[in-house]
Design an enzyme around this catalytic site. Structure first.
Site, PDB file in Angstrom:
ATOM      1  N   HIS A  95       0.841  -1.200   0.000  1.00 40.89           N
ATOM      2  CA  HIS A  95       0.000   0.000   0.000  1.00 40.89           C
ATOM      3  C   HIS A  95       0.878   1.252   0.000  1.00 40.89           C
ATOM      4  O   HIS A  95       1.927   1.295   0.649  1.00 40.89           O
ATOM      5  CB  HIS A  95      -0.915  -0.012   1.230  1.00 40.89           C
ATOM      6  CG  HIS A  95      -2.003   1.016   1.127  1.00 40.89           C
ATOM      7  ND1 HIS A  95      -1.789   2.333   1.423  1.00 40.89           N
ATOM      8  CD2 HIS A  95      -3.295   0.911   0.724  1.00 40.89           C
ATOM      9  CE1 HIS A  95      -2.922   2.999   1.223  1.00 40.89           C
ATOM     10  NE2 HIS A  95      -3.847   2.158   0.799  1.00 40.89           N
ATOM     11  N   GLU A 164      -4.284   0.929  -7.679  1.00 38.67           N
ATOM     12  CA  GLU A 164      -4.667   2.033  -6.805  1.00 38.67           C
ATOM     13  C   GLU A 164      -3.795   3.251  -7.090  1.00 38.67           C
ATOM     14  O   GLU A 164      -2.685   3.384  -6.535  1.00 38.67           O
ATOM     15  CB  GLU A 164      -4.538   1.616  -5.336  1.00 38.67           C
ATOM     16  CG  GLU A 164      -5.020   2.694  -4.394  1.00 38.67           C
ATOM     17  CD  GLU A 164      -5.240   2.181  -2.973  1.00 38.67           C
ATOM     18  OE1 GLU A 164      -6.394   2.086  -2.565  1.00 38.67           O
ATOM     19  OE2 GLU A 164      -4.250   1.885  -2.307  1.00 38.67           O
TER      20      GLU A 164
HETATM   21  C1  PEP Z   1      -6.917   3.091   0.278  1.00 34.84           C
HETATM   22  O1  PEP Z   1      -6.157   3.943   0.781  1.00 34.84           O
HETATM   23  O2  PEP Z   1      -6.570   1.902   0.126  1.00 34.84           O
HETATM   24  C2  PEP Z   1      -8.246   3.516  -0.158  1.00 34.84           C
HETATM   25  C3  PEP Z   1      -8.922   2.726  -0.948  1.00 34.84           C
HETATM   26  O3  PEP Z   1      -8.687   4.684   0.377  1.00 34.84           O
HETATM   27  P1  PEP Z   1      -9.930   5.582  -0.067  1.00 34.84           P
HETATM   28  O4  PEP Z   1     -11.058   4.674  -0.496  1.00 34.84           O
HETATM   29  O5  PEP Z   1     -10.274   6.374   1.138  1.00 34.84           O
HETATM   30  O6  PEP Z   1      -9.441   6.413  -1.206  1.00 34.84           O
END
Ligand code: PEP
Length: 252
Positions: A95, A164
């Site tokens: 992450h 992500e």
């Molecule tokens: C994350 O940080 O893994 C995440 C999905 O956060 P958010 O949904 O708050 O953007």
């Protein structure tokens, strides 16, 4: 199966708060049938066991970090065996917040992925660009190459890849979101990498999900229309009503 993962980050500060959260979660989930979707909740390690005991029949439990060693003099670390033995099945790895605040790099993530798989945990590997732009595909490919360097054909289907983009995480940039086309193109980049490394048949078994500011209003566009297999949800996982709503949309 589709997958919706809650990243509870460093939240839920007391037993009272935890009981309230678990009670609400149970209530929301109790009414729903989500046959095509696996729900995973990843709380801080201190809550793993109680989450498992309370929700373990309907929800899978995951951790948000592990160390790559199994046992011994590693003060403050959480072992993959501990996660497994206290009810965990998944672990989020790589992450961006761990990279940013704890200086984790791809080599660390690679070691942790191997340790997780060895223990029978499914890693959810986060990859993503820091800045939106042309280089994003090459950043993702380089992270995949480094973090999966020791993962062979036999093991890769137990790994989940989460695209992500760091800039789209709600706490970094409120309001900034990729389009469905951006997410689809990241999905293709990841798929191409997996096909080249593991072959098409094996690559098809690997779930690819999206994370970053997902809520009940945007989930259809960024996670469903883009062809993703699910979502990693941060902020909205703290609201059981909203989180279950997201899971219902993904489940359709
Ligand atoms: C994350 O940080 O893994 C995440 C999905 O956060 P958010 O949904 O708050 O953007």
């Amino acid at each position: 199966m589709k997958l919706v993962v809650g990243n509870l980050k460093m939240n839920i500060l007391s037993p009272v708060e935890r009981e309230r959260y678990l009670g609400l979660f149970k209530k929301e989930l109790g009414r729903k049938k989500l046959e095509k979707t696996e729900i995973v909740l990843c709380p801080p390690p201190i809550h793993l066991e109680s989450f498992f005991k309370t929700l373990g029949k309907k929800v899978r439990i995951g951790a948000l970090n592990i160390f790559w060693e199994r046992q011994g003099s590693f003060t403050g670390e959480v072992s993959p065996a501990m996660v497994k033995n206290f009810g965990g099945e998944y672990v989020v790895l790589g992450h961006s917040e761990r990279r940013r605040y704890f200086c984790e790099n791809d080599q660390d993530v690679s070691l942790k992925i191997v340790a997780a798989l060895k223990e029978g945990l499914s890693p959810i590997l986060c990859v993503g660009d820091k800045e939106q732009g042309l280089k994003s595909a090459s950043v993702v490919v380089s992270q995949l190459k480094n973090c999966l360097d020791k993962v062979n054909n036999m093991r890769i289907e137990n790994v989940v890849i989460c695209y992500e983009p760091v800039w789209a995480i709600s706490s970094n940039n409120p309001g900034r979101l990729p389009t469905s086309n951006d997410v689809m193109s990241a999905r293709l980049t990841i798929k191409k990498f997996l096909v080249e490394k593991y072959g098409a048949k094996t690559a098809d078994k690997v779930r690819i999900i999206y994370g970053g500011s997902v809520d009940a209003k945007n989930v259809r566009e960024i996670c469903v229309d883009s062809g993703m297999d699910g979502a990693l949800v941060g902020r909205e996982s703290l609201e059981p009503y909203e989180f279950v709503k997201i899971a219902e949309i993904i489940n359709r």
